[in-house]
Write an enzyme that holds these catalytic residues in place. Structure first.
Site, PDB file in Angstrom:
ATOM      1  N   ASP A   5      54.462  55.497  35.787  1.00  0.00           N
ATOM      2  CA  ASP A   5      55.409  56.759  35.625  1.00  0.00           C
ATOM      3  C   ASP A   5      56.208  56.581  34.795  1.00  0.00           C
ATOM      4  O   ASP A   5      56.956  57.807  34.352  1.00  0.00           O
ATOM      5  CB  ASP A   5      55.731  57.375  36.896  1.00  0.00           C
ATOM      6  CG  ASP A   5      56.606  56.083  37.658  1.00  0.00           C
ATOM      7  OD1 ASP A   5      55.988  55.027  37.674  1.00  0.00           O
ATOM      8  OD2 ASP A   5      57.619  56.288  38.069  1.00  0.00           O
ATOM      9  N   ASN A   6      56.745  55.547  34.209  1.00  0.00           N
ATOM     10  CA  ASN A   6      57.640  55.300  32.967  1.00  0.00           C
ATOM     11  C   ASN A   6      57.085  54.823  31.984  1.00  0.00           C
ATOM     12  O   ASN A   6      57.912  54.095  31.117  1.00  0.00           O
ATOM     13  CB  ASN A   6      58.786  54.333  33.693  1.00  0.00           C
ATOM     14  CG  ASN A   6      59.600  54.666  34.776  1.00  0.00           C
ATOM     15  OD1 ASN A   6      59.485  56.028  35.192  1.00  0.00           O
ATOM     16  ND2 ASN A   6      60.204  53.888  35.665  1.00  0.00           N
TER      17      ASN A   6
HETATM   18  P1  AMP Z   1      62.596  55.989  38.663  1.00  0.00           P
HETATM   19  O1  AMP Z   1      62.119  54.410  39.015  1.00  0.00           O
HETATM   20  O2  AMP Z   1      63.728  56.003  38.122  1.00  0.00           O
HETATM   21  O3  AMP Z   1      61.496  56.081  37.364  1.00  0.00           O
HETATM   22  O4  AMP Z   1      61.993  56.952  39.552  1.00  0.00           O
HETATM   23  C1  AMP Z   1      60.869  56.868  40.194  1.00  0.00           C
HETATM   24  C2  AMP Z   1      60.618  58.214  41.163  1.00  0.00           C
HETATM   25  O5  AMP Z   1      61.764  58.092  41.897  1.00  0.00           O
HETATM   26  C3  AMP Z   1      60.540  59.345  40.380  1.00  0.00           C
HETATM   27  O6  AMP Z   1      59.814  60.225  40.738  1.00  0.00           O
HETATM   28  C4  AMP Z   1      62.141  59.936  40.541  1.00  0.00           C
HETATM   29  O7  AMP Z   1      62.174  61.247  40.135  1.00  0.00           O
HETATM   30  C5  AMP Z   1      62.389  59.422  41.665  1.00  0.00           C
HETATM   31  N1  AMP Z   1      63.922  59.427  42.052  1.00  0.00           N
HETATM   32  C6  AMP Z   1      64.759  58.383  41.506  1.00  0.00           C
HETATM   33  N2  AMP Z   1      65.963  58.549  41.775  1.00  0.00           N
HETATM   34  C7  AMP Z   1      66.104  59.912  42.746  1.00  0.00           C
HETATM   35  C8  AMP Z   1      67.095  60.506  43.285  1.00  0.00           C
HETATM   36  N3  AMP Z   1      68.303  60.026  43.263  1.00  0.00           N
HETATM   37  N4  AMP Z   1      66.803  61.671  43.836  1.00  0.00           N
HETATM   38  C9  AMP Z   1      65.438  61.966  44.044  1.00  0.00           C
HETATM   39  N5  AMP Z   1      64.326  61.594  43.344  1.00  0.00           N
HETATM   40  C10 AMP Z   1      64.548  60.105  42.803  1.00  0.00           C
HETATM   41 MG    MG Z   2      60.980  57.389  36.153  1.00  0.00          MG
END
Ligand code: AMP
Ligand code: MG
Length: 469
Positions: free
Chosen positions: A243-244
């Protein structure tokens, strides 16, 4: 303020996203603003107060079509069938001054239907980290999302360490299509949506591609170039989940990422990457793994499955060679070689191995090559001398090794301890360290601020980074 929105994602079928506005914040205050980027996006007017209102999420600008995007993804190898923008909102798109379509997205803008357990917010640390590192990557010439604004929300948010000041970063991207965007529809067996998404991705990013396999080939090529660039600057992304992993080939999602000081293939910064899945030296393999996931998803829409599987397999099988070639080109340039030969791989690896043994600073060692100081970066000077003799004889016939090296080996990178110091200062209301880093990192191949080139002392080292979510 006028933002010349021209939205396309918002015209896709309903299942692709959820429309919603950012959640207003108490007291938005502009922490950082990217004038050059704003100009290239043809954003006009607006003072600091208006910018804080708009990019703090309190005022939806005319022409915006705010939405949270749906996607899935493999997180550390485990499939999560539904992720999505849990704390981000796409305001819309603009076509910039050179005709490139760009997403404008708020990150940290409040909860969405995809927030799961999260609060939808971000704190000022990761916000300024993303702002600074993404802009530094851009200045280094690495494809990346960019940062338009950072706004403090005036609201505390709760993290493990206690309450922290909230903030929102406005991110500008070629798009936010990820491998995970394809995975969500493939997993659900929504073939029509998958076809729509494929057509959209092709039209937006690879208009010459003819169909899903061509798209796969193009994304593989872009990702190969990208990871080779990361490697050549000692950059560790830290969360290369699918997803990244952007379809456009930009670096996206600056979480626990960092640049290495002392070189080590196994270097990990992210506190949550306990197995070292996303360690520095694993990044090329992970790109291949991620592209295999994209291939699997794209295949779901193919009628002639058998041939399609064969073709897709071949594309993914060819990828390691593509990555290797891009890696060789980038690292050869770091040695002043503009026409790499296969045997240069050994020359490069021998140097890296000496650096790893001696804990040499990645950035400064390469920068010093060709000067009298190079030897000082090695505890075993004799071993370096022996290597250097081979190297010198190799670059004898190269047209202009010094110029090639100068353009491939930056003087200044956003060192982790500097970022931590910058965040600490910003939390205390002092943005001067942020400004100083931004200035030096805007011209990373020039030696404008020697103190920022210095590796951390023993007690300055910041060994780990946190997602901050
Ligand atoms: P990431 O690892 O930052 O790419 O995030 C992975 C998933 O977690 C994505 O769907 C983000 O939108 C969600 N996510 C990360 N941090 C938060 C947060 N503080 N509140 C809600 N969703 C989050
Ligand atoms: Mg992400």
């Amino acid at each position: 303020m006028r933002i010349p929105f021209d939205n396309s994602y918002a015209t896709l079928p309903d299942g692709f996203f959820t429309r919603l506005d950012p959640t207003p914040v108490k007291e938005p205050k502009l922490l950082a603003w990217n004038d050059d980027l704003a100009a290239s996006l043809e954003i006009e007017g607006g003072d600091a107060k208006t910018r804080a209102q708009v990019f703090g999420g309190n005022q939806v600008p005319a022409g915006a079509a705010p939405l949270a995007q749906l996607y899935a993804g493999h997180q550390f190898g485990n499939f999560n069938p539904q992720l999505g923008d849990g704390r981000a909102i796409l305001l819309g798109e603009v076509v910039d001054s050179v005709g490139k379509r760009r997403d404008i997205q708020l990150k940290g803008s409040g909860p969405t239907p995809y927030s799961r357990m999260g609060d939808g917010r971000a704190w000022v640390g990761p916000v300024l980290r993303e702002y600074l590192i993404s802009e530094a990557m851009h200045a280094l010439g690495v494809p990346t999302t960019r940062a338009l604004a950072a706004v403090a929300t005036g609201e505390p948010i709760l993290r493990e360490s206690g309450p922290l000041p909230g903030a929102i970063v406005t991110r500008v991207a070629a798009s936010h299509l990820r491998v995970g965007t394809f995975q969500v529809f493939a997993h659900r067996g929504e073939t029509e949506a998958l076809k729509t998404l494929t057509d959209y991705a092709i039209a937006r990013h690879y208009p010459d591609a003819e169909g899903p396999l061509d798209l796969l080939r193009a994304v593989c090529a872009a990702q190969a170039e990208l990871v080779a660039q990361w490697m050549s600057f000692g950059f560790i992304h830290g969360v290369m989940n699918t997803d990244n992993c952007s379809i456009s080939g930009e670096t996206i999602d600056y979480g626990p990422c960092a640049f290495m000081d002392a070189f080590h293939q196994g270097r990990v910064f992210s506190s949550i990457d306990r197995q070292g899945r996303y360690a520095y030296g694993n990044q090329p393999q992970i790109v291949v793994w991620n592209m295999a996931q994209l291939a699997t998803s794209l295949l779901q829409q193919m009628d002639d499955k058998e041939t399609a599987v064969e073709d897709a397999t071949e594309i993914v099988h060819d990828l390691p060679e593509l990555v290797e070639a891009a890696w060789l080109r980038r690292f050869a340039a770091k040695l002043g070689i503009s026409n790499p030969r296969p045997e240069d791989v050994d020359l490069i690896n021998e140097l890296l191995s000496l650096m790893q043994t001696d804990g040499s600073d990645f950035t400064n060692t390469f920068r010093a090559l060709g000067t009298d100081q190079a030897r000082d970066h090695f505890t075993n000077g004799d071993a370096f001398d022996a290597w250097a003799e081979n190297w010198r004889s190799r670059i004898k016939d190269e047209p202009d090794p010094q110029a090639v090296m100068q353009a491939a080996n930056p003087a200044v990178i956003p060192r982790n301890h500097r970022i931590e110091q910058m965040i600490e200062a910003a939390v205390a209301g002092d943005m001067a360290p942020f400004e100083r880093l931004m200035t030096a990192l805007a011209t990373p191949f020039e030696e404008t601020d020697p103190e920022l080139q210095r590796p951390p002392t023993e007690d300055e080292i910041v060994p780990a980074t946190f997602c901050g979510t």
